[in-house]
Motif scaffolding. Structure first.
Motif, PDB file in Angstrom:
ATOM      1  N   MET A 182       0.845  -1.194   0.000  1.00  0.00           N
ATOM      2  CA  MET A 182       0.000   0.000   0.000  1.00  0.00           C
ATOM      3  C   MET A 182       0.883   1.248   0.000  1.00  0.00           C
ATOM      4  O   MET A 182       2.084   1.171   0.228  1.00  0.00           O
ATOM      5  CB  MET A 182      -0.948   0.013   1.214  1.00  0.00           C
ATOM      6  CG  MET A 182      -0.277   0.147   2.557  1.00  0.00           C
ATOM      7  SD  MET A 182      -1.446   0.105   3.949  1.00  0.00           S
ATOM      8  CE  MET A 182      -1.842  -1.643   4.018  1.00  0.00           C
ATOM      9  N   GLY A 183       0.276   2.378  -0.260  1.00  0.00           N
ATOM     10  CA  GLY A 183       1.013   3.631  -0.255  1.00  0.00           C
ATOM     11  C   GLY A 183       0.850   4.371   1.058  1.00  0.00           C
ATOM     12  O   GLY A 183       0.019   4.026   1.902  1.00  0.00           O
ATOM     13  N   ALA A 184       1.649   5.412   1.238  1.00  0.00           N
ATOM     14  CA  ALA A 184       1.653   6.157   2.495  1.00  0.00           C
ATOM     15  C   ALA A 184       0.298   6.787   2.806  1.00  0.00           C
ATOM     16  O   ALA A 184      -0.106   6.864   3.971  1.00  0.00           O
ATOM     17  CB  ALA A 184       2.736   7.227   2.462  1.00  0.00           C
ATOM     18  N   PHE A 185      -0.433   7.226   1.787  1.00  0.00           N
ATOM     19  CA  PHE A 185      -1.712   7.876   2.056  1.00  0.00           C
ATOM     20  C   PHE A 185      -2.766   6.870   2.539  1.00  0.00           C
ATOM     21  O   PHE A 185      -3.629   7.220   3.340  1.00  0.00           O
ATOM     22  CB  PHE A 185      -2.197   8.635   0.821  1.00  0.00           C
ATOM     23  CG  PHE A 185      -1.417   9.886   0.558  1.00  0.00           C
ATOM     24  CD1 PHE A 185      -1.745  11.066   1.201  1.00  0.00           C
ATOM     25  CD2 PHE A 185      -0.330   9.888  -0.284  1.00  0.00           C
ATOM     26  CE1 PHE A 185      -1.019  12.229   0.988  1.00  0.00           C
ATOM     27  CE2 PHE A 185       0.407  11.027  -0.516  1.00  0.00           C
ATOM     28  CZ  PHE A 185       0.066  12.204   0.120  1.00  0.00           C
ATOM     29  N   GLU A 186      -2.674   5.637   2.069  1.00  0.00           N
ATOM     30  CA  GLU A 186      -3.579   4.605   2.596  1.00  0.00           C
ATOM     31  C   GLU A 186      -3.221   4.265   4.037  1.00  0.00           C
ATOM     32  O   GLU A 186      -4.096   4.070   4.881  1.00  0.00           O
ATOM     33  CB  GLU A 186      -3.526   3.338   1.743  1.00  0.00           C
ATOM     34  CG  GLU A 186      -4.517   2.275   2.212  1.00  0.00           C
ATOM     35  CD  GLU A 186      -4.588   1.062   1.318  1.00  0.00           C
ATOM     36  OE1 GLU A 186      -5.257   0.080   1.709  1.00  0.00           O
ATOM     37  OE2 GLU A 186      -3.983   1.088   0.228  1.00  0.00           O
ATOM     38  N   ILE A 187      -1.915   4.216   4.333  1.00  0.00           N
ATOM     39  CA  ILE A 187      -1.485   3.990   5.720  1.00  0.00           C
ATOM     40  C   ILE A 187      -2.014   5.101   6.615  1.00  0.00           C
ATOM     41  O   ILE A 187      -2.548   4.850   7.705  1.00  0.00           O
ATOM     42  CB  ILE A 187       0.057   3.916   5.805  1.00  0.00           C
ATOM     43  CG1 ILE A 187       0.582   2.731   5.001  1.00  0.00           C
ATOM     44  CG2 ILE A 187       0.510   3.797   7.261  1.00  0.00           C
ATOM     45  CD1 ILE A 187       2.100   2.698   4.886  1.00  0.00           C
ATOM     46  N   LEU A 188      -1.874   6.336   6.160  1.00  0.00           N
ATOM     47  CA  LEU A 188      -2.369   7.480   6.931  1.00  0.00           C
ATOM     48  C   LEU A 188      -3.866   7.360   7.174  1.00  0.00           C
ATOM     49  O   LEU A 188      -4.350   7.603   8.293  1.00  0.00           O
ATOM     50  CB  LEU A 188      -2.054   8.775   6.179  1.00  0.00           C
ATOM     51  CG  LEU A 188      -2.586  10.070   6.796  1.00  0.00           C
ATOM     52  CD1 LEU A 188      -1.974  10.328   8.168  1.00  0.00           C
ATOM     53  CD2 LEU A 188      -2.310  11.257   5.867  1.00  0.00           C
ATOM     54  N   GLU A 189      -4.619   6.978   6.150  1.00  0.00           N
ATOM     55  CA  GLU A 189      -6.058   6.815   6.304  1.00  0.00           C
ATOM     56  C   GLU A 189      -6.393   5.746   7.338  1.00  0.00           C
ATOM     57  O   GLU A 189      -7.324   5.898   8.126  1.00  0.00           O
ATOM     58  CB  GLU A 189      -6.685   6.462   4.955  1.00  0.00           C
ATOM     59  CG  GLU A 189      -6.713   7.597   3.958  1.00  0.00           C
ATOM     60  CD  GLU A 189      -7.623   8.728   4.393  1.00  0.00           C
ATOM     61  OE1 GLU A 189      -8.848   8.595   4.235  1.00  0.00           O
ATOM     62  OE2 GLU A 189      -7.108   9.740   4.897  1.00  0.00           O
ATOM     63  N   ARG A 190      -5.626   4.670   7.370  1.00  0.00           N
ATOM     64  CA  ARG A 190      -5.870   3.615   8.358  1.00  0.00           C
ATOM     65  C   ARG A 190      -5.553   4.103   9.765  1.00  0.00           C
ATOM     66  O   ARG A 190      -6.280   3.787  10.717  1.00  0.00           O
ATOM     67  CB  ARG A 190      -5.048   2.377   8.016  1.00  0.00           C
ATOM     68  CG  ARG A 190      -5.479   1.722   6.715  1.00  0.00           C
ATOM     69  CD  ARG A 190      -4.926   0.325   6.573  1.00  0.00           C
ATOM     70  NE  ARG A 190      -5.308  -0.270   5.296  1.00  0.00           N
ATOM     71  CZ  ARG A 190      -5.195  -1.547   5.015  1.00  0.00           C
ATOM     72  NH1 ARG A 190      -4.699  -2.397   5.909  1.00  0.00           N
ATOM     73  NH2 ARG A 190      -5.545  -2.022   3.829  1.00  0.00           N
TER      74      ARG A 190
END
Length: 244
Positions: A182-190
């Motif tokens: 996954m990308g950093a923005f998906e990690i941030l969303e989680r």
């Protein structure tokens, strides 16, 4: 570089269709901000208070603009708030990243920025962990953080990073922009889903150059995250007040 006389907020990434920024400019004006659409070529003239950057698939090279800003010592201190604007200019999402650093990192600059943010004030009083999420580990990043007095903990995938953060609750989080799962923005969303992680300062590590395919992949990933979501004016401004 001199600061803009009106301490403006700029909206960048709109390319040949600056009209897509009309709605967001109206939101900002109602909240008392002086805002306007702008282009990267205007940055040498003055330094805005902050930049709102469209990174949606409808943007005009949003990722390239981000790299230009963060690779330039004269502009890299300007706060950048990434956001998703729809084709009509509606705000689909805001990504409240604490900051961006380019790789290979400049250790002195990282130390300086963390000090400005007040994030090294408690190092001597507490044992503080920093989570670094990257495919192979970023030794220079970890070493820089350790030299500041942090304990650096590595995670090598996004899923591992989320698991480690929700269990150990690190003080800061650094993540490369793209990982294999996954990308950093998906990690941030989680992280924003969990009370124990949603307010941890989250920094993104950028390669000093990104291939066209990588930029396209990131825009598509952001598009997948947002889908047809639309933020209200109040929701959008709540993010802005925390960032700018």
């Amino acid at each position: 570089m001199k600061e803009c006389s009106e301490r403006e907020l700029w909206i960048l990434g709109l390319g040949e269709n600056p009209g897509r920024g009309a709605l967001i400019c109206s939101y900002l004006a109602e909240a008392g901000y002086w805002a306007r659409t702008a282009t990267l070529s205007e940055l040498p003239t003055c330094k805005p208070l902050g930049i709102l950057l469209d990174i949606s698939p409808y943007a005009k090279d949003g990722w390239g603009i981000l790299l230009e800003i963060k690779n330039n010592p004269e502009t890299r201190d300007i706060p950048v708030l990434p956001l998703y604007l729809s084709e009509e200019g509606k705000v689909g999402e805001v990504f409240p990243v604490a900051g961006f650093f380019t790789l290979p990192i400049d250790p002195e600059y990282v130390m300086e920025r963390l000090a400005v943010f007040g994030l090294i004030d408690d190092i001597e009083d507490y044992d503080l962990q920093v989570l670094v999420i990257s495919r192979k580990g970023e030794e220079q990043v970890a070493k820089t953080l350790q030299n500041l007095g942090f304990e650096a903990v590595n995670a090598y995938t996004g899923k591992e990073g989320v698991a480690v953060a929700t269990i150990s609750h690190p003080y800061l989080i650094f993540s490369t922009l793209m990982l294999q799962d996954m990308g950093a923005f998906e990690i941030l969303e989680r992280f924003r889903l969990y009370p124990q992680t949603r307010n941890i300062p989250f920094f993104i590590l950028l390669k000093d150059n990104m291939k066209a395919g990588e930029r396209t992949a990131m825009s598509r990933q952001v598009d997948h995250l947002v889908r047809k979501k639309v933020l209200s004016k109040e929701e959008f401004l709540s993010y802005l007040r925390k960032k700018m």
